[in-house]
Design a protein around this motif. Structure first.
Motif, short mmCIF file in Angstrom:
data_model
loop_
_atom_site.label_atom_id
_atom_site.label_comp_id
_atom_site.label_asym_id
_atom_site.label_seq_id
_atom_site.Cartn_x
_atom_site.Cartn_y
_atom_site.Cartn_z
N ASN A 59 55.01 55.61 69.35
CA ASN A 59 55.64 54.28 69.37
C ASN A 59 56.13 53.86 70.76
N SER A 113 51.94 49.50 65.18
CA SER A 113 52.04 50.87 65.65
C SER A 113 51.82 51.90 64.56
N LEU A 150 46.99 57.27 76.05
CA LEU A 150 47.37 56.01 75.40
C LEU A 150 47.46 56.19 73.88
N ASN A 151 46.51 56.93 73.31
CA ASN A 151 46.55 57.17 71.86
C ASN A 151 47.80 57.95 71.46
N ALA A 210 55.86 48.50 73.45
CA ALA A 210 56.32 48.38 72.07
C ALA A 210 57.26 47.21 71.88
N ILE A 225 53.99 52.58 73.03
CA ILE A 225 53.23 51.36 73.26
C ILE A 225 52.57 50.95 71.94
N ILE A 226 51.96 49.76 71.94
CA ILE A 226 51.30 49.25 70.74
C ILE A 226 49.83 49.00 71.05
N GLU A 227 48.97 49.40 70.12
CA GLU A 227 47.55 49.08 70.24
C GLU A 227 47.29 47.79 69.48
N ALA A 242 45.33 54.76 65.12
CA ALA A 242 45.00 55.39 66.41
C ALA A 242 44.74 56.89 66.29
N TYR A 298 46.39 47.41 75.02
CA TYR A 298 47.67 48.09 74.84
C TYR A 298 48.77 47.27 75.50
N VAL A 305 50.73 55.63 71.54
CA VAL A 305 50.75 54.76 70.36
C VAL A 305 51.39 55.51 69.19
#
Length: 241
Positions: free
Chosen positions: A164, A207, A157-158, A190, A166-168, A212, A187, A161
């Motif tokens: 770009n 992002s 996941l990191n 994006a 996905i977004i944390e 992250a 999460y 992120v």
């Protein structure tokens, strides 16, 4: 008398045909002890030669015999790509420094596993809209989709992120986050837009890679790790606001 009894006992143990060390000569015991002393770090053949102080041909024969007797094993090192194997006692599992950890298989980066895990995580996030690392792990574990650990999910996941994908976000406790503790990390895709946020700025600001990055504490303006040399930071700066 006591010493004689101990010597006799040692002799009987060495002659025990059920013992895997049966048949080893002194050189074999020396090499075995050197290898065992390195535990899960292992040792190269050159290191064995140096520490055992034996002739190269004796070391080579001893290592071959110990492997055949299943007393030691060869372990691939990701740095040497298997060209120079390490030797390790069979009772130890190689350290992550040797194998590369969970992301490597037989000394090679397991790109297929990484791709499958990234795609699966993204599908879960798209399905549930907002997800946590533990939530994704539980989802996959219950359905036996991918065999992985919670730590691996977090690492994936990191990286997503930083790319770009996905977004944390952190819960504000408001709107769609009303049932989520304030400050909890979640999460989302994006393309998703959090409530009470400006849709023109939420994606790039949420992002930013620094938030992250696992190396943020080592990042300095002129250091080995710095904003000037960070490909993720440069990519983020080029984002079209």
């Amino acid at each position: 008398m006591i010493r004689s009894s101990e010597a006799a006992a040692m002799k009987r143990r060495r002659l025990n045909v059920d013992s895997p060390t049966q048949g080893l000569v002194d050189a074999g015991y020396i090499v075995l002890n050197v290898v065992k002393s390195k535990k899960n770090q292992g040792i190269l053949k050159a290191g064995v030669k140096k520490e055992a102080n034996l002739a190269p041909i004796v070391v080579a024969k001893s290592l071959k015999l110990l492997v055949k007797k299943n007393l030691i094993k060869q372990v691939a090192n990701i740095q040497s790509k298997g060209r120079n194997p390490y030797y390790m006692a069979v009772e130890f599992e190689p350290s992550d420094e040797l194998t590369g950890g969970a992301w490597y298989s037989e000394g090679n980066l397991d790109k297929e596993f990484i791709t499958v895990l990234r795609d699966t995580c993204l599908k879960v996030i798209q399905m549930v809209k907002v997800a946590t690392a533990d939530g994704i792990h539980d989802f996959l574990k219950k359905r036996k989709v991918v065999d992985c650990t919670s730590e691996q999910i977090t690492e994936i996941l990191n990286s997503m992120v930083l790319d770009n994908a996905i977004i944390e976000v952190k819960s504000t406790g408001l709107g769609e986050y009303h049932s989520i503790p304030v400050g909890s990390v979640r999460y989302r895709t994006a393309s998703g837009v959090a409530l009470e946020a400006d849709p023109k700025t939420i994606a790039p600001m949420a992002s930013i890679p620094c938030g992250a990055c696992s190396r943020i504490n080592q990042c300095t303006p002129n250091g080995v790790i710095s904003p000037q040399t960070c490909v993720y930071y440069t990519k983020w700066l080029n984002f079209d606001f």
